[in-house]
Write an enzyme that holds these catalytic residues in place. Structure first.
Site, short mmCIF file in Angstrom:
data_model
loop_
_atom_site.label_atom_id
_atom_site.label_comp_id
_atom_site.label_asym_id
_atom_site.label_seq_id
_atom_site.Cartn_x
_atom_site.Cartn_y
_atom_site.Cartn_z
N HIS A 45 0.99 -1.14 0.03
CA HIS A 45 0.18 -0.12 -0.14
C HIS A 45 0.89 1.28 -0.12
O HIS A 45 1.34 1.73 1.09
CB HIS A 45 -1.05 0.02 1.27
CG HIS A 45 -1.87 1.12 1.48
ND1 HIS A 45 -2.87 1.06 2.03
CD2 HIS A 45 -1.99 2.42 0.64
CE1 HIS A 45 -3.55 2.19 2.06
NE2 HIS A 45 -3.06 3.03 1.19
N HIS B 139 1.12 4.81 -2.64
CA HIS B 139 0.87 5.53 -3.78
C HIS B 139 2.09 6.20 -4.52
O HIS B 139 2.47 7.08 -3.73
CB HIS B 139 -0.25 6.66 -3.47
CG HIS B 139 -1.56 6.36 -2.72
ND1 HIS B 139 -2.68 5.86 -3.28
CD2 HIS B 139 -1.64 5.82 -1.18
CE1 HIS B 139 -3.51 5.68 -2.25
NE2 HIS B 139 -2.98 5.36 -1.13
N HIS C 287 -9.59 1.21 -0.75
CA HIS C 287 -9.43 1.84 0.58
C HIS C 287 -10.85 1.79 1.34
O HIS C 287 -11.82 1.99 0.67
CB HIS C 287 -8.89 3.33 0.64
CG HIS C 287 -7.71 3.43 0.09
ND1 HIS C 287 -6.97 2.76 -1.05
CD2 HIS C 287 -6.73 4.21 0.86
CE1 HIS C 287 -5.71 3.37 -1.05
NE2 HIS C 287 -5.36 4.42 0.03
N GLU D 84 -10.51 3.80 6.66
CA GLU D 84 -9.40 4.67 7.08
C GLU D 84 -10.04 5.87 8.04
O GLU D 84 -9.78 5.75 9.07
CB GLU D 84 -8.79 5.17 5.75
CG GLU D 84 -7.70 6.24 6.15
CD GLU D 84 -6.95 6.95 4.96
OE1 GLU D 84 -7.57 6.94 3.70
OE2 GLU D 84 -6.04 7.84 5.02
N ASP E 66 2.01 4.25 2.52
CA ASP E 66 0.89 4.99 2.00
C ASP E 66 1.66 6.35 0.92
O ASP E 66 1.57 6.11 -0.08
CB ASP E 66 0.14 5.45 3.26
CG ASP E 66 -1.20 5.87 2.72
OD1 ASP E 66 -1.75 5.68 1.57
OD2 ASP E 66 -2.15 6.53 3.46
N ASP E 67 1.75 7.32 1.70
CA ASP E 67 2.46 8.56 0.89
C ASP E 67 3.53 8.93 1.56
O ASP E 67 3.69 9.49 2.30
CB ASP E 67 1.44 9.40 0.89
CG ASP E 67 0.15 9.17 0.09
OD1 ASP E 67 0.14 9.00 -1.14
OD2 ASP E 67 -0.82 8.79 0.89
N1 HPA Z 1 -6.56 7.58 1.39
C1 HPA Z 1 -6.99 7.83 0.34
N2 HPA Z 1 -6.85 8.44 -0.77
C2 HPA Z 1 -5.33 8.42 -0.93
C3 HPA Z 1 -4.43 8.33 0.25
C4 HPA Z 1 -4.90 7.80 1.33
O1 HPA Z 1 -4.47 7.59 2.45
N3 HPA Z 1 -3.16 8.49 -0.17
C5 HPA Z 1 -3.53 8.88 -1.60
N4 HPA Z 1 -4.60 8.70 -1.91
ZN ZN Z 2 -3.72 5.02 0.64
#
Ligand code: HPA
Ligand code: ZN
Length: 349
Positions: A28, A30, A208, A211, A289-290
């Site tokens: 996971h 992006h 997703h 979250e 994630d990012d």
């Molecule tokens: N959640 C939803 N969309 C996203 C995320 C995330 O953490 N990161 C990049 N797009």
């Molecule tokens: Zn994500």
């Protein structure tokens, strides 16, 4: 499951080293979220794109998020510097080098084509650059890198269908589809038909869910979209019946602790429920994630989370195994990686 090592034989002060060097998969992340401020500015200059920030420092200062949406607004602005296939290649390559340094042997990278096609960048440009980086990663870094195309859930299902159509000429260059962007108000069932079509096409399915959104979104991701993994999913802990379902069906959760901290899903890292998810028998994994926005790549997620929560070698072993088990690699590749995990832990004990 029998452990191939005695966790008590690993001294606590060797845990960070164990976490950093253990073989692992990332399920996971992006790829647009790996754009470091320095690369954003370099690409902006290379492409003549104006940014609403005067400097790297000013951009970095804006990384004070209060929730998912406050992050997404900056994340989409950062991605505006990506125009040419080489830009996508350079972004992916920078991440893949860091992944290799973190002992990531397999990574399944999300990309958001609508963020680019809506700005007039061709689907072929996006996929060509990212895929070339994946091919080179295998040859040069020994990292098995694959792509998962994500639909933006704040856009319509019609737009998702159009995106799928544009991507199908490159069907051999991505292994699955996912669903990301603003969660609350955009439940999985909004994308029921496009996910059904992707399933017919033999694509792997993830989304997703849970979250910021409720357990109901995790249920519909499973039962309506029929996903094989849940991205995040940490809100599932609020629903005991859902926890039982996730454990019984061995549905992996791709948990992202530093993301959850930075987007205020948990007030502090020590309050994260990763340990509780593992204790409940879920196939939880750790992911970044990012990473350029949330304060660290995969190893930083491991070392900071373990430091804050008191998880130990047994959980490290479980998480490393879960990451490979939860991947979409074939059974033979998984067996090879799981053997490497066991050998690594045995060498520390
Ligand atoms: N959640 C939803 N969309 C996203 C995320 C995330 O953490 N990161 C990049 N797009
Ligand atoms: Zn994500």
């Amino acid at each position: 499951m029998n452990l191939p090592f005695d966790p008590a034989a690993i001294p606590a002060d060797r845990l960070p080293e164990l976490l950093r060097t253990m073989p692992k998969a990332e399920l996971h992340m992006h790829i647009e979220g790996s754009l470091e401020p320095e690369l954003i500015f370099a690409l902006a200059q290379r492409n003549g794109v104006a940014l609403p920030y005067a400097s790297v420092e000013e951009l970095r200062k804006a990384y004070a998020f209060t929730n998912l949406q406050s992050f997404l607004d900056i994340y989409y602005a950062g991605a505006s510097v990506l125009l040419k296939a080489q830009d996508f290649y350079d972004m992916a390559w920078a991440y893949l080098e860091r992944a290799a340094a973190d002992h990531v042997l397999r990574t399944e990278m999300f990309f958001d084509p609508q963020t680019h096609t809506e700005r007039g960048v061709a689907m072929e440009t996006v996929i060509d650059g990212l895929h070339r980086a994946c091919v080179d990663a295998k040859a040069t870094l020994g990292v098995d890198a694959q792509l998962i195309l994500c639909f933006l859930r704040h856009l319509s299902e019609e737009s998702a269908f159009a995106t799928l159509e544009q991507a199908l000429p490159f069907r051999d260059k991505f292994i699955g589809v996912g669903l990301d962007s603003s969660e609350v108000g955009h439940p999985p069932e909004k994308f029921a038909r496009v996910f059904a079509r992707c399933r017919e096409l033999g694509l792997h399915l993830v989304a997703h869910a849970g979250e910021e959104g409720p357990p109901a979104y995790v249920w519909s991701a499973l039962d309506v979209l029929k996903v094989e993994r849940i991205d995040h999913g940490v809100q599932s802990a609020k629903d005991p019946a859902l926890m039982k379902r996730l454990a019984a069906d061995r549905i992996p959760l791709t948990v992202c602790p530093l993301s959850n901290l930075k987007l205020c899903v948990f007030p502090e890292l020590s309050a994260h429920n990763l340990g509780a998810l593992l204790d409940a028998g879920l196939v939880a994994t750790v992911n970044s994630d990012d990473p350029a926005y949330f304060g660290g790549y995969l190893n930083t997620n491991f070392t900071e989370t373990f430091g804050a929560t008191g998880l130990g070698a047994r959980q490290a072993w479980q998480l490393a195994r879960n990451s490979f088990e939860g991947s979409f690699a074939d059974a033979q590749a998984k067996r090879g990686w799981l053997d490497k995990v066991d050998a690594h832990f045995a060498s520390f004990a």
